[in-house]
Design a protein around this motif. Structure first.
Motif, PDB file in Angstrom:
ATOM      1  N   SER A  33       0.869  -1.171   0.000  1.00 47.61           N
ATOM      2  CA  SER A  33       0.000   0.000   0.000  1.00 47.61           C
ATOM      3  C   SER A  33       0.906   1.221   0.000  1.00 47.61           C
ATOM      4  CB  SER A  33      -0.903   0.014   1.234  1.00 47.61           C
ATOM      5  OG  SER A  33      -0.167   0.371   2.388  1.00 47.61           O
ATOM      6  N   ARG A  34       0.311   2.375  -0.007  1.00 43.35           N
ATOM      7  CA  ARG A  34       1.097   3.614   0.041  1.00 43.35           C
ATOM      8  C   ARG A  34       1.815   3.767   1.380  1.00 43.35           C
ATOM      9  NH1 ARG A  34      -0.141   6.030  -4.508  1.00 43.35           N
ATOM     10  NH2 ARG A  34      -2.223   5.932  -5.372  1.00 43.35           N
ATOM     11  N   ARG A  35       1.406   3.019   2.388  1.00 42.45           N
ATOM     12  CA  ARG A  35       1.986   3.136   3.725  1.00 42.45           C
ATOM     13  C   ARG A  35       3.006   2.059   4.062  1.00 42.45           C
ATOM     14  NH1 ARG A  35      -1.074   5.957   7.848  1.00 42.45           N
ATOM     15  NH2 ARG A  35       0.859   5.455   8.858  1.00 42.45           N
ATOM     16  N   GLY A  36       2.997   0.924   3.320  1.00 39.25           N
ATOM     17  CA  GLY A  36       3.922  -0.149   3.649  1.00 39.25           C
ATOM     18  C   GLY A  36       3.697  -1.370   2.792  1.00 39.25           C
ATOM     19  N   MET A  37       4.344  -2.478   3.160  1.00 42.82           N
ATOM     20  CA  MET A  37       4.190  -3.716   2.394  1.00 42.82           C
ATOM     21  C   MET A  37       4.562  -4.910   3.259  1.00 42.82           C
ATOM     22  SD  MET A  37       7.532  -3.875  -0.163  1.00 42.82           S
ATOM     23  CE  MET A  37       7.222  -2.317  -0.940  1.00 42.82           C
ATOM     24  N   PHE A  38       4.162  -6.087   2.768  1.00 46.22           N
ATOM     25  CA  PHE A  38       4.598  -7.332   3.372  1.00 46.22           C
ATOM     26  C   PHE A  38       5.481  -8.032   2.362  1.00 46.22           C
ATOM     27  CE2 PHE A  38       4.675 -11.674   4.709  1.00 46.22           C
ATOM     28  CZ  PHE A  38       4.812 -11.555   6.084  1.00 46.22           C
ATOM     29  N   ILE A  39       6.667  -8.448   2.811  1.00 52.83           N
ATOM     30  CA  ILE A  39       7.650  -9.100   1.955  1.00 52.83           C
ATOM     31  C   ILE A  39       7.755 -10.560   2.377  1.00 52.83           C
ATOM     32  CG2 ILE A  39      10.061  -9.138   1.225  1.00 52.83           C
ATOM     33  CD1 ILE A  39      10.060  -6.114   2.243  1.00 52.83           C
TER      34      ILE A  39
END
Length: 120
Positions: A33-39
């Motif tokens: 998202s514009r706020r973060g991610m899951f890797i």
């Protein structure tokens, strides 16, 4: 109950994880998202609130190099790392391009799956 401030888009883009400017892991963006991610990664040598750098390429842009973002770790589990961009200086245009690419990739995959089901 999850309380997301921005909508997540499913991913599937390879990513490199850097600590102190040294590559330490590979992974795959699972959602962003514009706020973060899951890797999705098996790399676990991180601690909460630690700042890391992330590098990725858009596959169709062969003329451009890789893009980098900074993030801090907000969650870890056996399947990967949750990172947040909030409070870290990043190029908002790069994040927007990443989200747009993932949305396009997701809708293309959905359309291909839909066509395969229709042909069956």
């Amino acid at each position: 109950m999850e309380h997301r401030l921005s909508q997540r888009v499913e991913g599937g883009l390879p990513i490199l994880v850097y600590k102190r400017r040294m590559p330490v892991a590979t992974g795959m963006i699972r959602d962003a998202s514009r706020r973060g991610m899951f890797i999705a990664t098996d790399y676990a040598d991180v601690r909460l609130n630690q700042t890391i750098e992330l590098a990725f390429r858009f596959p169709e842009r062969t003329d451009q190099g890789h893009y980098t973002l900074s993030a801090h770790i907000v969650r870890t589990d056996d399947s990967g790392l949750g990172v947040d961009f909030d409070g870290i200086e990043n190029n908002a245009l790069i994040i927007s391009e990443l989200i747009a690419f993932l949305q396009q990739q997701s809708s293309t995959a959905f359309a291909a799956g839909y066509r395969r089901r229709q042909m069956s």
